[in-house]
Design a protein around this motif. Structure first.
Motif, PDB file in Angstrom:
ATOM      1  N   LEU A  24       0.811  -1.212   0.000  1.00 34.94           N
ATOM      2  CA  LEU A  24       0.000   0.000   0.000  1.00 34.94           C
ATOM      3  C   LEU A  24       0.844   1.262   0.000  1.00 34.94           C
ATOM      4  CD1 LEU A  24      -2.723  -0.830   2.704  1.00 34.94           C
ATOM      5  CD2 LEU A  24      -3.032  -0.821   0.226  1.00 34.94           C
ATOM      6  N   GLN A  25       1.901   1.274   0.822  1.00 39.65           N
ATOM      7  CA  GLN A  25       2.636   2.519   1.059  1.00 39.65           C
ATOM      8  C   GLN A  25       4.114   2.222   1.294  1.00 39.65           C
ATOM      9  OE1 GLN A  25       1.074   4.646   4.437  1.00 39.65           O
ATOM     10  NE2 GLN A  25       2.419   6.388   4.188  1.00 39.65           N
ATOM     11  N   PRO A  26       4.967   2.430   0.293  1.00 42.50           N
ATOM     12  CA  PRO A  26       6.409   2.289   0.495  1.00 42.50           C
ATOM     13  C   PRO A  26       7.014   3.624   0.926  1.00 42.50           C
ATOM     14  CG  PRO A  26       5.978   2.615  -1.813  1.00 42.50           C
ATOM     15  CD  PRO A  26       4.637   2.680  -1.118  1.00 42.50           C
ATOM     16  N   ASP A  27       8.300   3.624   1.166  1.00 40.95           N
ATOM     17  CA  ASP A  27       9.065   4.863   1.359  1.00 40.95           C
ATOM     18  C   ASP A  27       8.578   5.721   2.523  1.00 40.95           C
ATOM     19  OD1 ASP A  27      10.615   4.151  -0.874  1.00 40.95           O
ATOM     20  OD2 ASP A  27       9.154   5.053  -2.223  1.00 40.95           O
ATOM     21  N   ILE A  28       8.197   5.076   3.626  1.00 39.00           N
ATOM     22  CA  ILE A  28       7.854   5.804   4.847  1.00 39.00           C
ATOM     23  C   ILE A  28       9.168   6.050   5.589  1.00 39.00           C
ATOM     24  CG2 ILE A  28       6.552   5.736   7.007  1.00 39.00           C
ATOM     25  CD1 ILE A  28       4.814   3.519   5.526  1.00 39.00           C
ATOM     26  N   ALA A  29       9.551   7.301   5.749  1.00 41.80           N
ATOM     27  CA  ALA A  29      10.863   7.630   6.303  1.00 41.80           C
ATOM     28  C   ALA A  29      10.984   7.147   7.747  1.00 41.80           C
ATOM     29  CB  ALA A  29      11.097   9.129   6.233  1.00 41.80           C
ATOM     30  N   LEU A  30      11.960   6.257   7.987  1.00 44.20           N
ATOM     31  CA  LEU A  30      12.218   5.718   9.320  1.00 44.20           C
ATOM     32  C   LEU A  30      13.713   5.444   9.426  1.00 44.20           C
ATOM     33  CD1 LEU A  30      11.288   4.433  12.057  1.00 44.20           C
ATOM     34  CD2 LEU A  30      11.159   2.258  10.801  1.00 44.20           C
ATOM     35  N   PRO A  31      14.434   6.158  10.286  1.00 45.67           N
ATOM     36  CA  PRO A  31      15.886   5.962  10.353  1.00 45.67           C
ATOM     37  C   PRO A  31      16.277   4.678  11.077  1.00 45.67           C
ATOM     38  CG  PRO A  31      15.200   7.584  11.984  1.00 45.67           C
ATOM     39  CD  PRO A  31      13.976   7.235  11.184  1.00 45.67           C
TER      40      PRO A  31
END
Length: 337
Positions: free
Chosen positions: A322-329
């Motif tokens: 559904l949703q890639p590239d969710i910024a998480l370090p």
């Protein structure tokens, strides 16, 4: 509905500790994770029903676990020792005990959790051993968590061994069984089926998942295993996290290297068949979790600093991105509150 989810991380580059996001189950989106608690290297964590946050932590040359109030982020206390920090933490709610496993030291540790939510070391078991692979020159405890009958199972990746312990109310550990799995399997984590008689063991070094039978006296039988990656995959891969759906019909494993989630269907004899391999839309998926409704899956990709959200078909077990590239370090742990 807004479902809160916590992310443990490494703090080697840009991360500052534990991050928090919210999964909106109506819009099917995950919010951008924001810093929730500043902790050094909180690589694994769990949350108690009393909203006590138990997390791996470190300070300079010290490593251990810490206890926090998840409501106001206040520190209850921490128990740190010289050397590398542990890699796993779990809660025994009935006995108010906490367990951790230290990969580098080959240790299994138990702690008492007092009424004021502070931790005190109760017992420490140190294992020795080795296996045939370069990563197996010493004992490497990677997991320590409860069995359905409230024993403790601990997994040694270095010596290809699954240990079972009786646990006293004080936290004292007494070994009752040890299962040797095939040499080089490199066991990492384990999940139990809802029927409490079978368990699924992921092999980090072999990229396999095995079916185990659990017995009342605490010992396991090894029933067989299959690959978590395609047969023609020749590059490096390390299998990592493993989850089982609440209905016991599906098992999920993350692959670091192949960078995928493997979806397995549980057969009548509790063996597994591979039903889907889906990209994690990032590199080195160290952990993932099903949300409380089990309609969604969130995965943390450590090396590409991102998380990905999937929708889960509860009938087929299949995943849809559904949703890639969710910024998480530096994400390495996923924990729904």
């Amino acid at each position: 509905m807004q479902e809160p989810v916590l992310f443990g991380t490494y703090t080697k580059k840009s991360s500052h500790g534990i991050y928090r996001a919210f999964l909106d189950t109506e819009t099917k989106t995950l919010s951008k994770p924001e810093l929730f608690l500043e902790v050094q290297n909180p690589t694994y964590l769990t949350l108690s029903p009393q909203k006590t946050l138990l997390t791996i932590s470190s300070q300079e040359t010290l490593g251990g676990i810490s206890s926090y109030n998840a409501t106001n982020q206040a520190l209850y206390n921490e128990v740190l020792f010289d050397g590398p920090n542990p890699c796993y933490v779990s809660l025994d709610e009935d006995r108010q005990l906490v367990y951790s496993a230290n990969y580098h030291k080959g240790e299994i540790l138990s702690y008492q959790l007092a009424t004021d939510q502070t931790l005190t070391l109760a017992d420490r078991v140190v294992k020795t051993g080795s296996g045939p692979l370069p990563e197996q020159t010493a004992a490497h405890m990677h997991y320590s968590d409860l069995t359905p009958d409230k024993r403790l199972v601990a997994i040694d990746l270095g010596a290809d061994t699954v240990y079972t312990f009786d646990v006293a109310p004080t936290g004292k550990l007494t070994e009752v069984a040890a299962l040797k799995v095939p040499a080089g399997f490199g066991p990492r984590h384990l999940v139990f089926a809802p029927n409490k008689q079978y368990a699924y063991l992921v092999g980090e070094l072999s990229s396999q998942v095995a079916t185990l039978r659990y017995h009342d006296d605490g010992h396991f039988d090894y029933l067989g295993a299959l690959k978590t990656i395609p047969a023609d995959w020749t590059e490096h891969n390390g299998a990592a996290a493993i989850r089982c759906s609440q209905d016991g019909k599906f098992v999920y494993v993350s692959n670091r290297g192949h960078n995928s989630l493997a979806v397995f269907t549980v057969q009548a004899d509790h063996s597994l068949t591979l039903g889907q391999l889906i990209s994690t839309a990032g590199e080195f998926p160290r952990d993932f979790a099903l949300d409380p409704s089990e309609h969604f899956v969130v995965v943390a990709n450590q090396n590409t600093d991102n998380a990905s959200l999937y929708e889960r078909d509860t009938t087929t077990g299949q995943l849809t991105l559904l949703q890639p590239d969710i910024a998480l370090p530096e994400g390495v742990c996923v924990c729904f509150e």
